[in-house]
Design an enzyme around this catalytic site. Structure first.
Site, PDB file in Angstrom:
ATOM      1  N   ALA A  24      17.487 -21.534  29.292  1.00 50.99           N
ATOM      2  CA  ALA A  24      17.345 -20.996  30.649  1.00 50.99           C
ATOM      3  C   ALA A  24      16.520 -22.010  31.440  1.00 50.99           C
ATOM      4  O   ALA A  24      15.762 -22.801  30.863  1.00 50.99           O
ATOM      5  CB  ALA A  24      16.644 -19.652  30.587  1.00 50.99           C
ATOM      6  N   GLU A  67      11.386 -20.961  22.546  1.00 51.21           N
ATOM      7  CA  GLU A  67      10.683 -20.195  23.589  1.00 51.21           C
ATOM      8  C   GLU A  67       9.184 -20.066  23.344  1.00 51.21           C
ATOM      9  O   GLU A  67       8.404 -20.063  24.295  1.00 51.21           O
ATOM     10  CB  GLU A  67      11.305 -18.789  23.735  1.00 51.21           C
ATOM     11  N   GLY A 110      18.129 -20.221  25.662  1.00 53.60           N
ATOM     12  CA  GLY A 110      19.295 -19.526  26.215  1.00 53.60           C
ATOM     13  C   GLY A 110      20.608 -20.209  25.863  1.00 53.60           C
ATOM     14  O   GLY A 110      21.667 -19.564  25.868  1.00 53.60           O
ATOM     15  N   GLU A 112      21.416 -18.949  22.501  1.00 51.42           N
ATOM     16  CA  GLU A 112      21.824 -17.541  22.683  1.00 51.42           C
ATOM     17  C   GLU A 112      23.235 -17.453  23.257  1.00 51.42           C
ATOM     18  O   GLU A 112      24.010 -16.555  22.901  1.00 51.42           O
ATOM     19  CB  GLU A 112      20.804 -16.841  23.579  1.00 51.42           C
TER      20      GLU A 112
HETATM   21  N1  CO8 Z   1      15.233 -25.944  32.190  1.00 51.19           N
HETATM   22  C1  CO8 Z   1      15.137 -26.757  33.263  1.00 51.19           C
HETATM   23  N2  CO8 Z   1      15.304 -28.102  33.197  1.00 51.19           N
HETATM   24  C2  CO8 Z   1      15.561 -28.643  31.991  1.00 51.19           C
HETATM   25  C3  CO8 Z   1      15.668 -27.850  30.837  1.00 51.19           C
HETATM   26  C4  CO8 Z   1      15.496 -26.450  30.953  1.00 51.19           C
HETATM   27  N3  CO8 Z   1      15.638 -25.581  29.915  1.00 51.19           N
HETATM   28  N4  CO8 Z   1      15.926 -28.667  29.789  1.00 51.19           N
HETATM   29  C5  CO8 Z   1      15.969 -29.919  30.288  1.00 51.19           C
HETATM   30  N5  CO8 Z   1      15.756 -29.906  31.611  1.00 51.19           N
HETATM   31  C6  CO8 Z   1      15.712 -31.049  32.536  1.00 51.19           C
HETATM   32  C7  CO8 Z   1      14.434 -31.868  32.365  1.00 51.19           C
HETATM   33  O1  CO8 Z   1      13.361 -31.269  33.081  1.00 51.19           O
HETATM   34  C8  CO8 Z   1      14.847 -33.203  32.937  1.00 51.19           C
HETATM   35  O2  CO8 Z   1      14.839 -33.111  34.325  1.00 51.19           O
HETATM   36  P1  CO8 Z   1      14.295 -34.369  35.225  1.00 51.19           P
HETATM   37  O3  CO8 Z   1      15.256 -35.489  34.899  1.00 51.19           O
HETATM   38  O4  CO8 Z   1      14.402 -33.871  36.616  1.00 51.19           O
HETATM   39  O5  CO8 Z   1      12.905 -34.648  34.737  1.00 51.19           O
HETATM   40  C9  CO8 Z   1      16.317 -33.301  32.514  1.00 51.19           C
HETATM   41  O6  CO8 Z   1      16.755 -31.972  32.217  1.00 51.19           O
HETATM   42  C10 CO8 Z   1      16.523 -34.148  31.262  1.00 51.19           C
HETATM   43  O7  CO8 Z   1      15.663 -33.640  30.261  1.00 51.19           O
HETATM   44  P2  CO8 Z   1      14.608 -34.548  29.437  1.00 51.19           P
HETATM   45  O8  CO8 Z   1      14.196 -35.724  30.259  1.00 51.19           O
HETATM   46  O9  CO8 Z   1      13.533 -33.648  28.947  1.00 51.19           O
HETATM   47  O10 CO8 Z   1      15.541 -35.060  28.251  1.00 51.19           O
HETATM   48  P3  CO8 Z   1      15.082 -35.467  26.794  1.00 51.19           P
HETATM   49  O11 CO8 Z   1      16.265 -36.095  26.154  1.00 51.19           O
HETATM   50  O12 CO8 Z   1      13.808 -36.255  26.833  1.00 51.19           O
HETATM   51  O13 CO8 Z   1      14.751 -34.082  26.053  1.00 51.19           O
HETATM   52  C11 CO8 Z   1      15.177 -31.797  25.452  1.00 51.19           C
HETATM   53  C12 CO8 Z   1      15.780 -33.165  25.834  1.00 51.19           C
HETATM   54  C13 CO8 Z   1      14.529 -31.915  24.076  1.00 51.19           C
HETATM   55  C14 CO8 Z   1      16.321 -30.791  25.376  1.00 51.19           C
HETATM   56  C15 CO8 Z   1      14.132 -31.372  26.498  1.00 51.19           C
HETATM   57  O14 CO8 Z   1      14.718 -31.482  27.795  1.00 51.19           O
HETATM   58  C16 CO8 Z   1      13.646 -29.972  26.335  1.00 51.19           C
HETATM   59  O15 CO8 Z   1      12.811 -29.713  25.473  1.00 51.19           O
HETATM   60  N6  CO8 Z   1      14.132 -29.041  27.181  1.00 51.19           N
HETATM   61  C17 CO8 Z   1      13.681 -27.667  27.174  1.00 51.19           C
HETATM   62  C18 CO8 Z   1      14.248 -26.906  25.992  1.00 51.19           C
HETATM   63  C19 CO8 Z   1      13.748 -25.482  25.980  1.00 51.19           C
HETATM   64  O16 CO8 Z   1      12.564 -25.233  25.837  1.00 51.19           O
HETATM   65  N7  CO8 Z   1      14.658 -24.515  26.140  1.00 51.19           N
HETATM   66  C20 CO8 Z   1      14.333 -23.121  26.148  1.00 51.19           C
HETATM   67  C21 CO8 Z   1      14.082 -22.666  27.528  1.00 51.19           C
HETATM   68  S1  CO8 Z   1      13.503 -21.006  27.588  1.00 51.19           S
HETATM   69  C22 CO8 Z   1      14.890 -20.078  27.412  1.00 51.19           C
HETATM   70  O17 CO8 Z   1      15.963 -20.560  27.284  1.00 51.19           O
HETATM   71  C23 CO8 Z   1      14.666 -18.607  27.401  1.00 51.19           C
HETATM   72  C24 CO8 Z   1      15.973 -17.847  27.495  1.00 51.19           C
HETATM   73  C25 CO8 Z   1      15.716 -16.408  27.799  1.00 51.19           C
HETATM   74  C26 CO8 Z   1      15.109 -16.237  29.157  1.00 51.19           C
HETATM   75  C27 CO8 Z   1      14.860 -14.810  29.488  1.00 51.19           C
HETATM   76  C28 CO8 Z   1      14.130 -14.685  30.820  1.00 51.19           C
HETATM   77  C29 CO8 Z   1      13.626 -13.347  31.146  1.00 51.19           C
END
Ligand code: CO8
Length: 260
Positions: free
Chosen positions: A66, A134, A111, A114
């Site tokens: 998400a 998460e 997400g 999921e």
């Molecule tokens: N949300 C928003 N932006 C994201 C997300 C995300 N989940 N994942 C990546 N991005 C963005 C980064 O911020 C970055 O943006 P920018 O270029 O503007 O800085 C771009 O995508 C590229 O990402 P990275 O530079 O971080 O790329 P890397 O190759 O270095 O890393 C990763 C890749 C490991 C996937 C890393 O991006 C990461 O850890 N992302 C987050 C993963 C995460 O924590 N996901 C879980 C999110 S929480 C969730 O899904 C909860 C679901 C249920 C919600 C219920 C709500 C009530």
């Protein structure tokens, strides 16, 4: 419907839905979830589509979760609304009449994992990565992960992933039953398509009933579920496709199913 965050391609009875926000690794924000909900509701009504593939745009991610920038400022009430929308989308996919295959072509985190779990089958490229990270963000999985993951891979393995936030690779995901099989990234879409086409060639009503039997039956105790299966089985004999399928077998020809 004008779509900003999804690509939908339909050909040969297969719909391919691509989450298309590659700059954010296809993270799911509210707008994307709303588009997904509407798109899958429409697909549910489209009898010309017999199987669906979901994948992510770009070479890096299926869906990286998400959208964290969207969620960061949410208050509890807005968090609840967002969570409910996610659940609605996952439920719509899980109960879509047509089988749904996740083509996991990179990160499937939070997400994104999921979303893959709400599909009927998961095929992964060797570059895929799975996890429920998460807890690193101070939240719990909110689009069904705490429920669908233990149902799929068992409670102990799911607990380890959910409590630790560990990220696992495609081979490990396959070993624990989170994905059906792992293929070279360049072959992933072709493999998914071949599977979708095979399913699409089978009796469409029978495939729909199989999905209903598995999904609904797994929520019942075994005796009730078997009675439920028996009812669905009986229902098959009111279809022309049952007559056609069995006649074709006896006449040693390919069946020509009409979805009737
Ligand atoms: N949300 C928003 N932006 C994201 C997300 C995300 N989940 N994942 C990546 N991005 C963005 C980064 O911020 C970055 O943006 P920018 O270029 O503007 O800085 C771009 O995508 C590229 O990402 P990275 O530079 O971080 O790329 P890397 O190759 O270095 O890393 C990763 C890749 C490991 C996937 C890393 O991006 C990461 O850890 N992302 C987050 C993963 C995460 O924590 N996901 C879980 C999110 S929480 C969730 O899904 C909860 C679901 C249920 C919600 C219920 C709500 C009530």
């Amino acid at each position: 419907m004008e779509l900003k965050n999804l690509l939908i391609e339909k050909s040969e009875a297969i719909a391919t839905v691509t989450i298309n926000r590659p700059k954010s690794l296809n993270a799911l924000n509210k707008e994307t979830l709303l588009e997904m909900r509407d798109c899958f509701r429409e697909l549910a009504e489209d009898r010309s589509i017999r199987a669906v593939i979901i994948t992510g745009a770009g070479e890096k991610a299926f869906v990286a979760g998400a959208d964290i920038s969207f969620m960061q400022a949410l208050e509890p009430e807005a968090g609840k609304v967002f969570g409910k929308l996610g659940h609605e989308v996952m439920h719509t996919i899980e109960y879509l009449p047509q089988p749904v295959i996740a083509a996991v072509n990179g990160f499937a985190l939070g997400g994104g994992c999921e979303l893959a779990l709400s599909c009927d089958m998961r095929l992964a490229g060797t570059n895929a990565k799975f996890g429920q990270p998460e807890v690193n963000l101070g939240i719990i999985p909110g689009f069904g992960g705490t429920q669908r993951l233990p149902r799929l891979i068992g409670k102990g393995l799911a607990n380890e992933l959910i409590f630790s936030g560990n990220i696992i690779d495609a081979e490990e995901a396959c070993r624990i039953g989170l994905v059906n099989r792992v293929v070279a990234p360049e072959n992933l879409m072709a493999e998914c398509r071949a599977l979708a086409l095979k399913i699409a060639s089978r009796g469409p009503g029978a495939v729909r009933l199989c999905k209903e039997a598995v999904n609904n039956g797994m929520e019942m105790d075994l005796n009730r579920a078997c009675t439920y299966e028996a009812d669905l089985f009986a229902h098959c004999f009111s279809s022309l496709d049952q007559k056609e399928g069995m006649s074709a077998f006896l006449e040693k020809r390919t069946p020509n199913f009409q979805d009737k």
